[in-house]
Design a protein around this motif. Sequence first.
Motif, PDB file in Angstrom:
ATOM      1  N   LYS A 134       0.775  -1.232   0.052  1.00 38.34           N
ATOM      2  CA  LYS A 134       0.070  -0.038   0.061  1.00 38.34           C
ATOM      3  C   LYS A 134       0.991   1.101  -0.045  1.00 38.34           C
ATOM      4  O   LYS A 134       0.639   2.157  -0.577  1.00 38.34           O
ATOM      5  N   ARG A 160      -9.129   0.946   3.752  1.00 38.03           N
ATOM      6  CA  ARG A 160      -8.820  -0.514   3.440  1.00 38.03           C
ATOM      7  C   ARG A 160      -7.370  -0.893   4.100  1.00 38.03           C
ATOM      8  O   ARG A 160      -6.316  -0.499   3.397  1.00 38.03           O
ATOM      9  N   TYR A 181      -4.336  11.214   0.574  1.00 38.10           N
ATOM     10  CA  TYR A 181      -4.699   9.881   0.948  1.00 38.10           C
ATOM     11  C   TYR A 181      -6.124  10.072   1.768  1.00 38.10           C
ATOM     12  O   TYR A 181      -6.252  10.669   2.584  1.00 38.10           O
ATOM     13  N   VAL A 182      -7.147   9.592   1.188  1.00 33.02           N
ATOM     14  CA  VAL A 182      -8.408   9.505   1.616  1.00 33.02           C
ATOM     15  C   VAL A 182      -8.773   7.832   2.110  1.00 33.02           C
ATOM     16  O   VAL A 182      -9.116   7.239   1.304  1.00 33.02           O
ATOM     17  N   ASP A 232     -13.331   1.327  -0.712  1.00 38.68           N
ATOM     18  CA  ASP A 232     -12.293   1.360  -1.807  1.00 38.68           C
ATOM     19  C   ASP A 232     -12.793   1.705  -2.995  1.00 38.68           C
ATOM     20  O   ASP A 232     -13.450   0.826  -3.760  1.00 38.68           O
ATOM     21  N   PRO A 233     -12.991   2.932  -3.528  1.00 42.49           N
ATOM     22  CA  PRO A 233     -13.539   3.338  -4.577  1.00 42.49           C
ATOM     23  C   PRO A 233     -13.191   2.714  -5.810  1.00 42.49           C
ATOM     24  O   PRO A 233     -13.870   2.578  -7.021  1.00 42.49           O
ATOM     25  N   ALA A 234     -11.889   2.242  -5.840  1.00 39.97           N
ATOM     26  CA  ALA A 234     -11.336   1.497  -7.050  1.00 39.97           C
ATOM     27  C   ALA A 234     -11.814   0.068  -7.426  1.00 39.97           C
ATOM     28  O   ALA A 234     -11.852  -0.560  -8.188  1.00 39.97           O
ATOM     29  N   GLU A 235     -12.605  -0.316  -6.413  1.00 37.30           N
ATOM     30  CA  GLU A 235     -13.361  -1.715  -6.446  1.00 37.30           C
ATOM     31  C   GLU A 235     -14.744  -1.515  -7.060  1.00 37.30           C
ATOM     32  O   GLU A 235     -15.373  -2.506  -7.566  1.00 37.30           O
ATOM     33  N   ILE A 236     -15.208  -0.204  -7.086  1.00 39.62           N
ATOM     34  CA  ILE A 236     -16.546  -0.047  -7.703  1.00 39.62           C
ATOM     35  C   ILE A 236     -16.565  -0.242  -9.238  1.00 39.62           C
ATOM     36  O   ILE A 236     -15.533   0.412  -9.792  1.00 39.62           O
ATOM     37  N   ASN A 237     -17.498  -0.876  -9.781  1.00 42.29           N
ATOM     38  CA  ASN A 237     -17.166  -1.182 -11.365  1.00 42.29           C
ATOM     39  C   ASN A 237     -16.319  -1.989 -11.717  1.00 42.29           C
ATOM     40  O   ASN A 237     -15.897  -1.809 -12.989  1.00 42.29           O
ATOM     41  N   LYS A 238     -15.367  -2.352 -10.826  1.00 41.55           N
ATOM     42  CA  LYS A 238     -14.130  -2.922 -11.110  1.00 41.55           C
ATOM     43  C   LYS A 238     -14.506  -4.460 -12.044  1.00 41.55           C
ATOM     44  O   LYS A 238     -13.763  -4.503 -13.226  1.00 41.55           O
ATOM     45  N   ILE A 239     -15.306  -4.948 -11.503  1.00 40.10           N
ATOM     46  CA  ILE A 239     -15.661  -6.402 -12.186  1.00 40.10           C
ATOM     47  C   ILE A 239     -17.073  -6.421 -12.305  1.00 40.10           C
ATOM     48  O   ILE A 239     -17.464  -6.727 -13.488  1.00 40.10           O
ATOM     49  N   LYS A 271     -20.554  -4.226 -12.325  1.00 39.93           N
ATOM     50  CA  LYS A 271     -21.042  -2.852 -12.489  1.00 39.93           C
ATOM     51  C   LYS A 271     -22.094  -2.808 -11.407  1.00 39.93           C
ATOM     52  O   LYS A 271     -23.040  -3.433 -11.281  1.00 39.93           O
TER      53      LYS A 271
END
Lengths: 188, 568
Positions: B131, B157, B187-188, B308-315, B317
Amino acid sequence: MVMSNNTEKKEFVITVFSENKVGLLGQITSIFTYHNVNIESLTTSESAIAGIHKFTIVVCETPERVERMVKQVEKRVDILKAFVYEPEDVVMQEIALYKVALHKNVEQLVRRYQLRILEISDDYIVIEKTGHKNETAELFEELKPYGVYQFVRSGSIAVVKSRRELLDEYLEHMNQLRERLENESSNN
Amino acid sequence: MNEKRLMTGGEAMLEVLFREGVDTIFGYPGGGIMPFYNSLYDYTDRIRHILMRHEQGCVHAAQGYARTSGRVGVCVVTSGPGATNTITGLADAMLDSTPIVVISGQVPLSLLGSDAFQEVNFVGLSQVVTKWTCQIKHASEIADVMARAFYIARSGRPGPVSIDFTKNAQQELVELNYKPLNFIRGYVPSPEPDMEQIKEAARLINSAKKPMALVGQGVTLAGAEKALDEFLRKSGVPAGATMLGLSAIPSDHPQYLGMLGMHGCYAANIKNEDCDLLIALGMRFDDRVTCAVNKYALNAKVVHLEIDPAEINKIIKADAPVLGNLAETLPLLTEAIETRQHNEWMNELKEANQEEYEKVIKGALHPTEGYIKMGEVINAVSTAYGDNAVLVTDVGQQQLMATRYFRFRSPRSVVTSGGLGTMGFGLPAAIGAKLGTPERDVCLFVGDGGLQMTIQELTTILQTEVDVKIILLNNFYLGNVRQWQEMFFDHRYSFTDLIDPDFELVAKANKIGYTCVEKREDLAAAVAEMKASKGAFLLEVRVEREDNVLPMVAPGAGVGDMMLEYKK
């Protein structure tokens, strides 16, 4: 950011704002490597805000993949914010330098394209052209018959069409958060 | 409280660890970290050092400690090979969101970049599996860097942080001025809950006819187990758990269906197509959960609560993403939804699970003939400990079986390598898990392959007397690969047949209690003997050699095509 929901590759301009710290460029590019995406161009410089760096990255990719990568970039500590634009949302520019043989036709090209001459010696001339990639590439083709000794083109730099940096909102929010946390800890 | 006195960087680092509440570190000394170890000699009354037998063991033990205790696990190793040996654990902790700090020695600043003895560019090497990573070049940087390290590892996270500690920084004198951190501008850790998002999620939940909740490790990491229970009871939504989400919900919860994914429960997979709403709670739609993504959640809308915003819509929707810490968002969501019951839907799901019970589980847990089955051993051990032990697993068939059949009553009861699937994780992780929660019983399930990958840690047990119960499910195969070879590679058992050492001698060599079971009628007594034993114990169970983990979604297939049976 609103993105069309297709899987077609197209050009995107990504601007990334970061703290001025060692190693962030490597972190950003390794995310593109991880997603197997070629960076078309990349430039870094100071932004208009003191102490904050700005990366301008151009890629040709699907909107989904760009969104995924940009979220990963933004997640890295000390990356402040990243924005994605389509080329028409930003004012973009590139610069190219050409070192060419002296030739009478070159003068015509200089006049026609309104080029800047940076240096003239006995056997070569260094020309500067600013413009989009297709424009600098076009000039390269025109100069080719007369002998281009050296050619270099910079990455794209871009400013958004809104008046201020979009980063301002984020910074204001984080400053408020910092003040709130400091007040909380001094009250305890 | 900061003393106005000069100390070495090594001591300053120990002071920082002490002030961060670190009571245990897992380490291995070497040239590049020796000044730190020299200071540690004076700190043994405050900080317990566990001398593992390999740096990979150090980092997995720190992970196990973090997973059961909920605190940051700390691992200290030397430069060069000491550091590179932690890479697997860092990557594992990254995928499984485990808060650890790895402090590795580094050559002195004057030698940096010179290919010096035991020098490796560890900041560069560890960057993509952490991280955050940072090098300490001078003792004056220790306070700031370490405050960041602990804040980043544990907040938002969680994840691994690696700190490259130059030897000169360990030796320089410094006046320590340590202040823990709770803010970094870039860093949020946890987005603030947005009531609009919560309202939209509630609207979808209120109008759903066949909803299903997917419980992930995010619930555990947020300490939101109670909030989860309240949400489930009010919404009436049936719930499955990811492998890492296990134990966030008690196994006997009336709305609990079982584990999700490739070897999960039948209902959650086969009825996925019928779902009109999936409510993902702190999970990331790993491909072992979704299987073929293009056949997943075909008729369902998706509510995704995630930090973690990066997990939204990653796989998958999300129709209604809800960003934030589950400890905050879940109670707000519970508040916003209407009380519902989904009895008919629940019964439909339970019927599917009943079919699984008849065709798979009954035979796996209560066989009456043939060789001992993995499932019955797991069932026997879980029962013997009142379904309240901490389960640690290695990777492979025993992991899939144990996560299917072990039962949980309290949170933070499962330690397994879910994302990276690291064989050899189990034994060192179990040592850390026990030290992270000394009052609980820790049961490790391991195969003969995985045990041999980190078998040297049995000697760590000898030296530190950690009470870990090791259940070796021995089929003399690399069983999970063998299963795939049988099912998908035409029975071609390419290099999966194992000749094992005499595990009794190995146990004896390490003064660890041992017994071996080959017959069903001896199993209960052997488990009782293990449970009654003082200290660590190795229970070897010779299980059916070619037992397969079922049910299963074949690679490339959709969850709806889960198979209950496989004809040999």
